[in-house]
Design a protein around this motif. Structure first.
Motif, PDB file in Angstrom:
ATOM      1  N   UNK A 133       0.833  -1.203   0.000  1.00 60.05           N
ATOM      2  CA  UNK A 133       0.000   0.000   0.000  1.00 60.05           C
ATOM      3  C   UNK A 133       0.868   1.253   0.000  1.00 60.05           C
ATOM      4  N   UNK A 134       1.904   1.249   0.862  1.00 55.34           N
ATOM      5  CA  UNK A 134       2.750   2.434   0.993  1.00 55.34           C
ATOM      6  C   UNK A 134       3.608   2.688  -0.250  1.00 55.34           C
ATOM      7  N   UNK A 135       3.890   1.594  -0.977  1.00 54.51           N
ATOM      8  CA  UNK A 135       4.820   1.725  -2.108  1.00 54.51           C
ATOM      9  C   UNK A 135       4.190   2.406  -3.326  1.00 54.51           C
ATOM     10  N   UNK A 136       2.836   2.460  -3.356  1.00 55.04           N
ATOM     11  CA  UNK A 136       2.202   2.969  -4.569  1.00 55.04           C
ATOM     12  C   UNK A 136       1.081   3.933  -4.211  1.00 55.04           C
ATOM     13  N   UNK A 137       1.202   5.180  -4.783  1.00 57.64           N
ATOM     14  CA  UNK A 137       0.152   6.190  -4.609  1.00 57.64           C
ATOM     15  C   UNK A 137      -0.756   6.120  -5.831  1.00 57.64           C
ATOM     16  N   UNK A 138      -1.854   5.455  -5.672  1.00 57.15           N
ATOM     17  CA  UNK A 138      -2.755   5.250  -6.807  1.00 57.15           C
ATOM     18  C   UNK A 138      -3.534   6.509  -7.144  1.00 57.15           C
ATOM     19  N   UNK A 144       1.634   5.949 -13.939  1.00 58.56           N
ATOM     20  CA  UNK A 144       1.873   5.241 -15.186  1.00 58.56           C
ATOM     21  C   UNK A 144       1.192   3.875 -15.149  1.00 58.56           C
ATOM     22  N   UNK A 145       0.881   3.403 -16.316  1.00 55.84           N
ATOM     23  CA  UNK A 145       0.192   2.111 -16.413  1.00 55.84           C
ATOM     24  C   UNK A 145       1.051   0.994 -15.830  1.00 55.84           C
ATOM     25  N   UNK A 146       2.369   1.051 -16.117  1.00 59.09           N
ATOM     26  CA  UNK A 146       3.260  -0.001 -15.608  1.00 59.09           C
ATOM     27  C   UNK A 146       3.306   0.012 -14.080  1.00 59.09           C
ATOM     28  N   UNK A 147       3.308   1.220 -13.520  1.00 61.97           N
ATOM     29  CA  UNK A 147       3.319   1.330 -12.049  1.00 61.97           C
ATOM     30  C   UNK A 147       2.017   0.801 -11.471  1.00 61.97           C
ATOM     31  N   UNK A 148       0.890   1.149 -12.101  1.00 65.01           N
ATOM     32  CA  UNK A 148      -0.402   0.659 -11.626  1.00 65.01           C
ATOM     33  C   UNK A 148      -0.470  -0.861 -11.739  1.00 65.01           C
ATOM     34  N   UNK A 149       0.087  -1.414 -12.815  1.00 63.16           N
ATOM     35  CA  UNK A 149       0.081  -2.863 -12.983  1.00 63.16           C
ATOM     36  C   UNK A 149       0.923  -3.529 -11.898  1.00 63.16           C
ATOM     37  N   UNK A 150       2.089  -2.920 -11.620  1.00 65.74           N
ATOM     38  CA  UNK A 150       2.940  -3.486 -10.568  1.00 65.74           C
ATOM     39  C   UNK A 150       2.244  -3.407  -9.212  1.00 65.74           C
ATOM     40  N   UNK A 152      -0.966  -3.425  -8.709  1.00 70.41           N
ATOM     41  CA  UNK A 152      -2.025  -4.439  -8.683  1.00 70.41           C
ATOM     42  C   UNK A 152      -1.451  -5.813  -8.360  1.00 70.41           C
ATOM     43  N   UNK A 153      -0.311  -6.139  -8.983  1.00 72.40           N
ATOM     44  CA  UNK A 153       0.321  -7.452  -8.742  1.00 72.40           C
ATOM     45  C   UNK A 153       0.719  -7.604  -7.275  1.00 72.40           C
ATOM     46  N   UNK A 154       1.386  -6.596  -6.725  1.00 83.27           N
ATOM     47  CA  UNK A 154       1.853  -6.679  -5.336  1.00 83.27           C
ATOM     48  C   UNK A 154       0.686  -6.732  -4.353  1.00 83.27           C
ATOM     49  N   UNK A 155      -0.350  -5.933  -4.621  1.00 80.81           N
ATOM     50  CA  UNK A 155      -1.517  -5.941  -3.721  1.00 80.81           C
ATOM     51  C   UNK A 155      -2.267  -7.263  -3.810  1.00 80.81           C
ATOM     52  N   UNK A 156      -2.331  -7.834  -5.023  1.00 74.10           N
ATOM     53  CA  UNK A 156      -2.979  -9.139  -5.169  1.00 74.10           C
ATOM     54  C   UNK A 156      -2.193 -10.215  -4.424  1.00 74.10           C
TER      55      UNK A 156
END
Length: 466
Positions: A133-138, A144-150, A152-156
């Motif tokens: 959660x802390x690693x990504x500010x959605x 970026x799409x790549x960041x959002x994809x990453x 999503x993967x980590x949160x999943x």
């Protein structure tokens, strides 16, 4: 380090799971009666930030926004998994606290150790989730799409790990059933047991007050009741300080002791009346024995005059011994009366028992002299009656020994033959100028006893064979 979401938080997409009714009731019971043992719980620093909507942003179409939406959905799913695991762990913590408060068995200690191990796994899964959660500010405008994809993967992945730990936690919870059921049963017994002890003490105190109002002091009962005061203090301090099993045992012990005091207090007037009656009765009996003791000398005089010394020598000391016993009994009666006047009930009862034993002994010895003269008179007049009685007992035993047999068992025949010979020898002592009638009587009695033992042996053996 772990953190815990605020208690006021409710995820709009994940309704809170209904609480188990037993666990919910137990939660309140434990917090009322026990000092909770610190155990690991979930924590989630900066969780508010993880769930915050966070200001305004511009929305861009295209692949980035699609990936952002998928990442946000993964974040919501991970938050729901985190919340479910947190709720399950909190409920399990209550169960563990219930068990440890009541049960110190190896199985209970293993359950605590396994729960702590699960706590460490929960911490690891929680850290993985919080870091994702802390690693990504959605909410970033330039996400970026790549960041959002990453993200999503980590949160999943974090959600999946939280789910796996939750499954292990559920299996562990199911396995606690027997331990938890036993602990909850004891907790359910705790409050009624303590209340029974308190009511028992109150009832005993009231009974004691009633007795005192009638003029009886009951000092020993009052002292026993006062000795229970420290136990009541410990009961009032609660199971949190002294432990559930110990408190249950103490409550039951206090209730039993208080009930004993109550029963004795209510019976005290009857006991006092009984002691008064025994004092009068034993005093009368002592006076009667004094009169009977004076009649022993004439009996002994007749025995000396008519029979040989062997028939009366053992009775020579009866008058002196009886007089001394009566004197001792009268002294003990005075002591018992003093104890009764001072309301020392146990002392009075013990002294009266001593008096009764002295008078019983005196009665037996005084009666022995008269009984001796009566029996000697009877055998002197007609010894044949005693002989026939003994021979009948021997013949009856011989018939039993031969029943169903051609020859008797030597174990039975030998003592019966000995009895016949012994009887003949006893009859022989009656010949002469001064027969020893007392020896004759004691011998015939001994023969009948031996015959009776043989009869009992035969019947026991035949009963066992069938």
């Amino acid at each position: 380090m772990t953190a815990t979401p605020p208690q006021s938080y409710r995820s709009p997409s994940v309704p809170r799971a209904p609480r188990h009714p037993v666990r919910h009731a137990t939660r309140h019971a434990i917090r009322d009666t026990l000092t909770l043992v610190a155990l690991p719980v979930l924590a989630a620093p900066a969780l508010l930030a993880a769930f915050a909507g966070g200001g305004t942003r511009r929305w861009f179409g295209g692949r980035a926004e699609s990936q952002r939406a998928e990442a946000q959905a993964a974040k919501d799913a991970a938050a729901a998994a985190f919340y479910e695991l947190d709720t399950a762990q909190r409920d399990l913590r209550i169960s563990i606290e219930t068990i440890t408060a009541v049960d110190a068995s190896p199985a209970a200690r293993r359950a605590v150790a396994d729960f702590e191990a699960l706590g460490r796994r929960i911490d690891e899964a929680s850290h993985q989730y919080i870091n994702a959660v802390d690693a990504h500010d959605l909410d970033r405008d330039d996400l970026e799409a790549s960041t959002a994809a990453r993200a999503r993967t980590e949160l999943t992945q974090a959600k999946d790990e939280l789910g796996r730990v939750k499954q292990d936690l559920d299996r562990f919870t199911d396995g606690l059933g027997p331990l938890l059921g036993k602990a909850e049963t004891q907790l359910a017994r705790l409050a009624p047991a303590v209340e029974r002890a308190r009511q028992g003490l109150l009832t005993a105190s009231n009974a004691l007050d009633t007795v005192r109002e009638s003029g009886l002091r009951a000092d020993d009962l009052a002292a026993r009741l006062a000795a229970l005061a420290p136990e009541l203090t410990r009961l009032n301090q609660g199971a949190g300080q002294h432990g559930v099993p110990q408190t249950l045992e103490r409550a039951e012990r206090v209730a039993r002791a208080a009930e004993t005091v109550r029963v004795e207090a209510e019976r005290l007037p009857e006991r006092a009346a009984e002691i008064d009656h025994r004092l009068v009765s034993l005093r009368t009996r002592a006076q009667a024995l004094t009169t009977r003791t004076g009649q022993v000398d004439p009996v002994l005089s007749e025995l000396r005059r008519r029979f040989t010394a062997a028939c009366w020598q053992d009775l020579q000391g009866v008058p002196e011994h009886a007089a001394e016993n009566v004197r001792q009994a009268e002294l003990k009666l005075k002591e018992a009366q003093a104890a009764r006047d001072e309301q020392r009930w146990p002392d009075a009862t013990a002294l009266l028992s001593t008096v009764r034993a002295l008078l019983n002994s005196t009665d037996e010895s005084v009666s022995a002299a008269g009984d001796r003269l009566r029996r000697l008179n009877a055998v002197q007049k007609d010894p044949q009656q005693e002989i026939d009685r003994t021979r009948f007992a021997i013949r009856d035993a011989q018939r039993l020994a031969m029943a169903g047999r051609n020859t008797p068992d030597p174990r039975h025949a030998r003592p019966l033959d000995d009895s016949v010979a012994r009887l003949e020898r006893a009859i022989g002592t009656l010949e002469g100028r001064h027969p020893d009638y007392w020896h004759f009587l004691t011998e015939t009695e001994a023969v009948r006893r031996n015959v009776s033992r043989v009869v009992s042996q035969i019947r026991e053996e035949r009963g066992a064979a069938h």
